[in-house]
Write a protein that holds these residues in place. Structure first.
Motif, mmCIF file in Angstrom:
data_model
loop_
_atom_site.group_PDB
_atom_site.id
_atom_site.type_symbol
_atom_site.label_atom_id
_atom_site.label_comp_id
_atom_site.label_asym_id
_atom_site.label_seq_id
_atom_site.Cartn_x
_atom_site.Cartn_y
_atom_site.Cartn_z
ATOM 1 N N UNK A 9 -40.561 21.183 -19.097
ATOM 2 C CA UNK A 9 -41.373 20.405 -18.152
ATOM 3 C C UNK A 9 -42.480 21.272 -17.544
ATOM 4 N N UNK A 10 -42.240 22.569 -17.438
ATOM 5 C CA UNK A 10 -43.251 23.471 -16.883
ATOM 6 C C UNK A 10 -44.432 23.649 -17.837
ATOM 7 N N UNK A 11 -44.149 23.670 -19.144
ATOM 8 C CA UNK A 11 -45.227 23.948 -20.098
ATOM 9 C C UNK A 11 -45.794 22.694 -20.756
ATOM 10 N N UNK A 12 -45.096 21.548 -20.630
ATOM 11 C CA UNK A 12 -45.592 20.335 -21.274
ATOM 12 C C UNK A 12 -47.015 19.969 -20.859
ATOM 13 N N UNK A 13 -47.353 19.960 -19.565
ATOM 14 C CA UNK A 13 -48.722 19.593 -19.187
ATOM 15 C C UNK A 13 -49.773 20.546 -19.776
ATOM 16 N N UNK A 14 -49.407 21.815 -19.925
ATOM 17 C CA UNK A 14 -50.340 22.792 -20.490
ATOM 18 C C UNK A 14 -50.585 22.488 -21.965
ATOM 19 N N UNK A 15 -49.503 22.271 -22.721
ATOM 20 C CA UNK A 15 -49.648 21.942 -24.137
ATOM 21 C C UNK A 15 -50.339 20.598 -24.324
ATOM 22 N N UNK A 16 -50.043 19.643 -23.463
ATOM 23 C CA UNK A 16 -50.660 18.320 -23.561
ATOM 24 C C UNK A 16 -52.163 18.406 -23.337
ATOM 25 N N UNK A 17 -52.559 19.121 -22.293
ATOM 26 C CA UNK A 17 -53.983 19.276 -21.990
ATOM 27 C C UNK A 17 -54.686 20.042 -23.100
ATOM 28 N N UNK A 18 -54.034 21.064 -23.614
ATOM 29 C CA UNK A 18 -54.611 21.843 -24.709
ATOM 30 C C UNK A 18 -54.789 20.989 -25.956
ATOM 31 N N UNK A 19 -53.791 20.159 -26.268
ATOM 32 C CA UNK A 19 -53.860 19.321 -27.474
ATOM 33 C C UNK A 19 -54.955 18.272 -27.379
ATOM 34 N N UNK A 20 -55.310 17.893 -26.158
ATOM 35 C CA UNK A 20 -56.385 16.912 -25.962
ATOM 36 C C UNK A 20 -57.772 17.545 -26.009
ATOM 37 N N UNK A 21 -57.830 18.874 -25.983
ATOM 38 C CA UNK A 21 -59.122 19.573 -25.951
ATOM 39 C C UNK A 21 -59.198 20.657 -27.020
ATOM 40 N N UNK A 22 -58.590 20.408 -28.173
ATOM 41 C CA UNK A 22 -58.548 21.406 -29.229
ATOM 42 C C UNK A 22 -59.930 21.760 -29.762
ATOM 43 N N UNK A 23 -60.862 20.816 -29.658
ATOM 44 C CA UNK A 23 -62.201 21.070 -30.184
ATOM 45 C C UNK A 23 -62.947 22.136 -29.401
ATOM 46 N N UNK A 24 -62.567 22.336 -28.141
ATOM 47 C CA UNK A 24 -63.347 23.251 -27.306
ATOM 48 C C UNK A 24 -62.543 24.389 -26.689
ATOM 49 N N UNK A 25 -61.197 24.346 -26.805
ATOM 50 C CA UNK A 25 -60.371 25.406 -26.228
ATOM 51 C C UNK A 25 -59.805 26.301 -27.326
ATOM 52 N N UNK A 26 -59.452 27.509 -26.921
ATOM 53 C CA UNK A 26 -58.861 28.460 -27.856
ATOM 54 C C UNK A 26 -57.452 28.807 -27.384
ATOM 55 N N UNK A 27 -56.554 29.218 -28.302
ATOM 56 C CA UNK A 27 -55.158 29.491 -27.914
ATOM 57 C C UNK A 27 -55.022 30.474 -26.764
ATOM 58 N N UNK A 28 -55.898 31.485 -26.710
ATOM 59 C CA UNK A 28 -55.769 32.460 -25.626
ATOM 60 C C UNK A 28 -56.078 31.865 -24.254
ATOM 61 N N UNK A 29 -56.725 30.678 -24.228
ATOM 62 C CA UNK A 29 -57.023 30.035 -22.944
ATOM 63 C C UNK A 29 -55.761 29.602 -22.207
ATOM 64 N N UNK A 30 -54.677 29.366 -22.958
ATOM 65 C CA UNK A 30 -53.469 28.847 -22.310
ATOM 66 C C UNK A 30 -52.431 29.935 -22.028
ATOM 67 N N UNK A 31 -52.696 31.153 -22.465
ATOM 68 C CA UNK A 31 -51.694 32.218 -22.311
ATOM 69 C C UNK A 31 -51.382 32.480 -20.843
ATOM 70 N N UNK A 32 -52.413 32.680 -20.023
ATOM 71 C CA UNK A 32 -52.182 32.996 -18.618
ATOM 72 C C UNK A 32 -51.484 31.847 -17.876
ATOM 73 N N UNK A 33 -51.939 30.576 -18.026
ATOM 74 C CA UNK A 33 -51.197 29.483 -17.363
ATOM 75 C C UNK A 33 -49.745 29.393 -17.814
ATOM 76 N N UNK A 34 -49.474 29.640 -19.099
ATOM 77 C CA UNK A 34 -48.088 29.604 -19.580
ATOM 78 C C UNK A 34 -47.244 30.667 -18.891
ATOM 79 N N UNK A 35 -47.788 31.865 -18.798
ATOM 80 C CA UNK A 35 -47.056 32.952 -18.142
ATOM 81 C C UNK A 35 -46.782 32.609 -16.679
ATOM 82 N N UNK A 36 -47.804 32.047 -16.006
ATOM 83 C CA UNK A 36 -47.666 31.710 -14.587
ATOM 84 C C UNK A 36 -46.564 30.683 -14.379
ATOM 85 N N UNK A 37 -46.616 29.571 -15.102
ATOM 86 C CA UNK A 37 -45.683 28.484 -14.833
ATOM 87 C C UNK A 37 -44.274 28.787 -15.346
#
Length: 500
Positions: A9-37
């Motif tokens: 539940x902590x990481x679902x919103x991050x993966x969901x948001x990332x999957x909706x913006x794959x055209x403009x985001x890169x995998x390293x963009x989500x590393x820090x939020x994942x670590x935080x949550x």
């Protein structure tokens, strides 16, 4: 029993948001939020287990907390559009938060007071969490399993020419985001910018009366001008109807212009714009003003905007935003003092583009409508406030560059596009296209002002400079303006004749 649902539940919103913006985001963009949550989840588990002496109840409580925390922003957006439009901003959140906290309190009481072991509940919640995470995970996996060889194998040209460094000028290229030309300011904003333009002329700048953008979107303009070519070919390299930004982003990150300057012995510099594509540029020797901006990423902004921190998320990022802007204006004149070599300074400044945090004299303002992305309140007044603020900061910066320079300086100030205040998705008008593709070009080029010409577009800036200074023989392309729709961003239509 393995309890994984609090982490999912902590990481679902991050993966969901990332999957909706794959055209403009890169995998390293989500590393820090994942670590935080994930880190917060671990800490909460330890605290709750210490309080309640029950790991199962602690896990369910945390899953409830994450569900409420992350769902708030989405629900608020729905109510803000359909119900809350005529209600004060603070009252909006007060009305919506009441039932949210009510659900949280009731949930805490039920979970902590129950005598049941809750093993079955844990299994069910685990399954629900796994089901939730599967959908974005599959979308992300399928995206990266597609053949993206063009992205991985694309290499920009390497240069090996050298020049006499003692004769080489310092070169400053500054993009002021959405800075409008005089005609647009007069016609659409009823504002006279002649005072700033006169200052530039008195300093020896050539102020083009006619200047146009090649493209309507910032990253398109940056990819084109930094590689001295039109990028219409990207539409042929990617799948039909794809809006994948990554190849354009790679063009910016590994651009030809900086490669050429470096091959000639220049030190290249970039300043953190706050916009992901120009926050850092790998091809720059120096990336300034981003040292303390780890929390200030676009993805983290989007994540917290959609959470229960929505009412205060702008306040959380406001100090970093102000610090970055002030740092940029302060650091640009100092780059030449960091080295004995000539410097190429590239700076994309997100002003006068919103959000509108600055008054005309640098006053700290807070938007009435808290948003870092869209829906800015006081759109005309806020834009003009920040334009006047930029004018004042640019005067100081230009004076400092020229005062402290120990070699000739060339300064090019352009805007990536015109304003977007008349832009309406799904309602593209002729006026909007003309305003969007009319930009500004101000050039300080001692003894070589005739290098530039009326109607010049960004794609030809650096070919003209390299040909004039280094006796290169770059082709000067026909100045064209193209427009594309947001839903089909690489399908360009030539609107040159219409715009002019």
């Amino acid at each position: 029993m393995i309890m994984i649902h609090p982490f999912l539940f902590a990481i679902f919103p991050i993966f969901s948001l990332f999957s909706q913006n794959l055209d403009s985001l890169r995998p390293n963009d989500i590393v820090f939020p994942l670590i935080v949550f994930l880190g917060v989840t671990i800490v909460l588990l330890l605290i709750f287990h210490y309080i309640f002496k029950n790991s199962i109840k602690s896990g369910i409580l945390i899953s409830l907390l994450w569900t409420i925390f992350f769902s708030y922003g989405y629900i608020f957006a729905v109510f803000d559009i359909s119900i809350f439009q005529d209600i004060d901003y603070i009252q909006q959140h007060a009305l919506l938060m009441t039932p949210f906290f009510g659900v949280l309190i009731i949930g805490i009481l039920i979970i902590t007071k129950t005598k049941r072991k809750l093993n079955n509940a844990t299994t069910i919640i685990n399954v629900m969490a796994i089901a939730l995470i599967i959908f974005p995970a599959v979308n992300i996996t399928s995206y990266y399993l597609q053949e993206n060889t063009n992205y991985e194998n694309y290499e920009t040209t390497n240069f090996s020419q050298n020049t006499k460094l003692e004769d080489a000028p310092n070169i400053y290229y500054i993009i002021l985001d959405e800075y409008s030309p005089q005609k647009t300011l007069q016609d659409s904003f009823d504002f006279d910018n002649s005072s700033f333009l006169n200052y530039l002329r008195e300093k020896g700048f050539y102020v083009l009366s006619e200047s146009y953008s090649n493209y309507p979107v910032t990253f398109q303009t940056l990819a084109s001008l930094l590689n001295m070519e039109y990028i219409n070919w990207i539409g042929e390299e990617i799948e039909e109807n794809s809006n994948d930004h990554h190849l354009a982003y790679k063009l910016i990150d590994n651009n030809k212009v900086m490669s050429l300057f470096k091959s000639k012995g220049y030190v290249t510099s970039n300043t953190d714009s706050g916009y992901e594509v120009s926050r850092t540029i790998s091809n720059a020797d120096l990336n300034l003003c981003g040292e303390n901006q780890i929390l200030n990423s676009e993805f983290l902004v989007m994540t917290l905007r959609n959470s229960i921190l929505n009412p205060i998320y702008v306040k959380m990022f406001e100090p970093g935003y102000r610090e970055r802007v002030l740092c940029t204006f302060d650091e640009i004149p100092k780059v030449q003092l960091k080295t004995d070599k000539p410097v190429f300074v590239f700076s994309h400044i997100l002003l006068p583009h919103g959000p509108y945090f600055w008054g005309p004299n640098g006053e700290h303002l807070t938007p009435g409508k808290y948003s870092l992305e869209s829906g800015y309140d006081r759109p005309i007044e806020g834009y003009l406030d920040q334009l006047q603020f930029v004018n004042k900061k640019m005067k100081i910066m230009i004076d400092e560059i020229l005062l402290h320079s120990n070699r000739q300086s060339i300064i090019i100030i352009q805007s990536d596009t015109g304003p977007s205040l008349n832009y309406q998705i799904g309602d593209v008008t002729g006026k909007m296209i003309k305003e969007r593709l009319s930009n500004v070009t101000f050039v300080y080029f001692p003894n070589n002002q005739d290098v530039f010409y009326e109607g010049m577009t960004p794609v030809n800036v650096f070919p003209l400079i390299f040909n004039a200074i280094f006796d290169e023989n770059f082709e000067i392309l026909e100045d064209k303006s193209y427009f594309s729709l947001e839903e089909n961003i690489f399908r360009f239509q030539d609107v040159t004749d219409f715009v002019r």
